[in-house]
Design an enzyme around this catalytic site. Sequence first.
Site, mmCIF file in Angstrom:
data_model
loop_
_atom_site.group_PDB
_atom_site.id
_atom_site.type_symbol
_atom_site.label_atom_id
_atom_site.label_comp_id
_atom_site.label_asym_id
_atom_site.label_seq_id
_atom_site.Cartn_x
_atom_site.Cartn_y
_atom_site.Cartn_z
ATOM 1 C CG ASN A 8 1.032 8.474 -5.304
ATOM 2 O OD1 ASN A 8 0.449 9.563 -5.300
ATOM 3 N ND2 ASN A 8 0.980 7.621 -6.322
ATOM 4 C CE LYS A 10 -1.895 5.533 -5.933
ATOM 5 N NZ LYS A 10 -2.201 4.271 -6.608
ATOM 6 C CG HIS A 98 1.476 6.700 -10.673
ATOM 7 N ND1 HIS A 98 0.326 6.009 -10.973
ATOM 8 C CD2 HIS A 98 1.896 6.250 -9.467
ATOM 9 C CE1 HIS A 98 0.064 5.179 -9.967
ATOM 10 N NE2 HIS A 98 1.001 5.302 -9.043
ATOM 11 C CD GLU A 100 -3.116 5.376 -9.949
ATOM 12 O OE1 GLU A 100 -3.010 6.514 -9.453
ATOM 13 O OE2 GLU A 100 -3.106 4.333 -9.256
ATOM 14 C CD GLU A 169 4.282 2.838 -8.091
ATOM 15 O OE1 GLU A 169 4.192 2.912 -6.864
ATOM 16 O OE2 GLU A 169 3.542 3.473 -8.858
ATOM 17 N N GLY A 175 -2.793 -0.859 -5.795
ATOM 18 C CA GLY A 175 -4.135 -0.713 -5.239
ATOM 19 C C GLY A 175 -4.948 -2.005 -5.243
ATOM 20 C CB SER A 213 -0.351 -3.902 -2.674
ATOM 21 O OG SER A 213 -1.448 -3.615 -3.527
HETATM 22 P P1 PGA Z 1 -0.681 1.356 -3.628
HETATM 23 O O1 PGA Z 1 -0.214 2.461 -4.713
HETATM 24 O O2 PGA Z 1 0.358 1.346 -2.542
HETATM 25 O O3 PGA Z 1 -2.017 1.838 -3.160
HETATM 26 O O4 PGA Z 1 -0.743 0.052 -4.363
HETATM 27 C C1 PGA Z 1 1.131 2.631 -5.036
HETATM 28 C C2 PGA Z 1 1.249 3.688 -6.123
HETATM 29 O O5 PGA Z 1 0.413 3.686 -7.036
HETATM 30 O O6 PGA Z 1 2.158 4.540 -6.092
#
Ligand code: PGA
Length: 251
Positions: A8, A10, A98, A100, A169, A175, A213
Amino acid sequence: MNKLIAGNWKMNGSLAANEALLSALAQGWTAALQAEVAVCVPAPYLAQVAALKRQHAALSRLHLGAQDVSHQASGAYTGEVSAAMLQDFGCRFAIVGHSERRQYHGETDARVADKARQALAHGITPIVCVGETLAEREAGQTVEVVKRQLAAVIHANGHCISEIVVAYEPVWAIGTGKTATPEQAQEVHAVLRAQLKAASAQAERIQILYGGSMNAGNAAALLAQPDIDGGLIGGASLKAPDFLSIMAAAG
Ligand code: PGA
């Protein structure tokens, strides 16, 4: 079942950076790799990534994905990208719900379910994200939250549910460098598997990914859990050596 490793990106990338990343992935891709691999890229780069895939024979098995899809089919929805448009560009996956998007764009469970339906109607596999915040985990609400989020998608999509991918998640792990332990993740994955089993006879073949992460160091232990069928990778998907290590850990 084969594992699925989905990057992803982003809101990251540029024409130059994407080209460099994909050529590094092409160089490192081993023919023996069994896992399915996808990159979910910002919509403006779908055509570029599709072209780079054609350019590098080693990327023939790389799937193209989007990070979102409109809940509507077409029309006066400024700024939205429809499932039909994603299909036009050869998208195999679209992330929906997601955290976010839920957090910064107010996406509700119902809206996420509609997005999943649009994707499915166009032959695109929605990667449905669910996960609890730190406050919800500390209040003992993890199971209730993820079940509510997944239930909305199950109810809106009926028997098509066997065609989705689920991504657990935990919001507190995204993140942040704080990964759920393999046991913590497995516990939630088992809950999600049971919920899918109650809804579909095909639940065993629905891939349930872990995200938050995941990196080259912790991927193998997470992927060894019985109900962890892959990963949704944010930060580490932007660095070719890290993403290649996670792909290798998936086998
Ligand atoms: P990350 O993000 O691996 O940077 O924690 C995962 C995601 O939000 O899909």
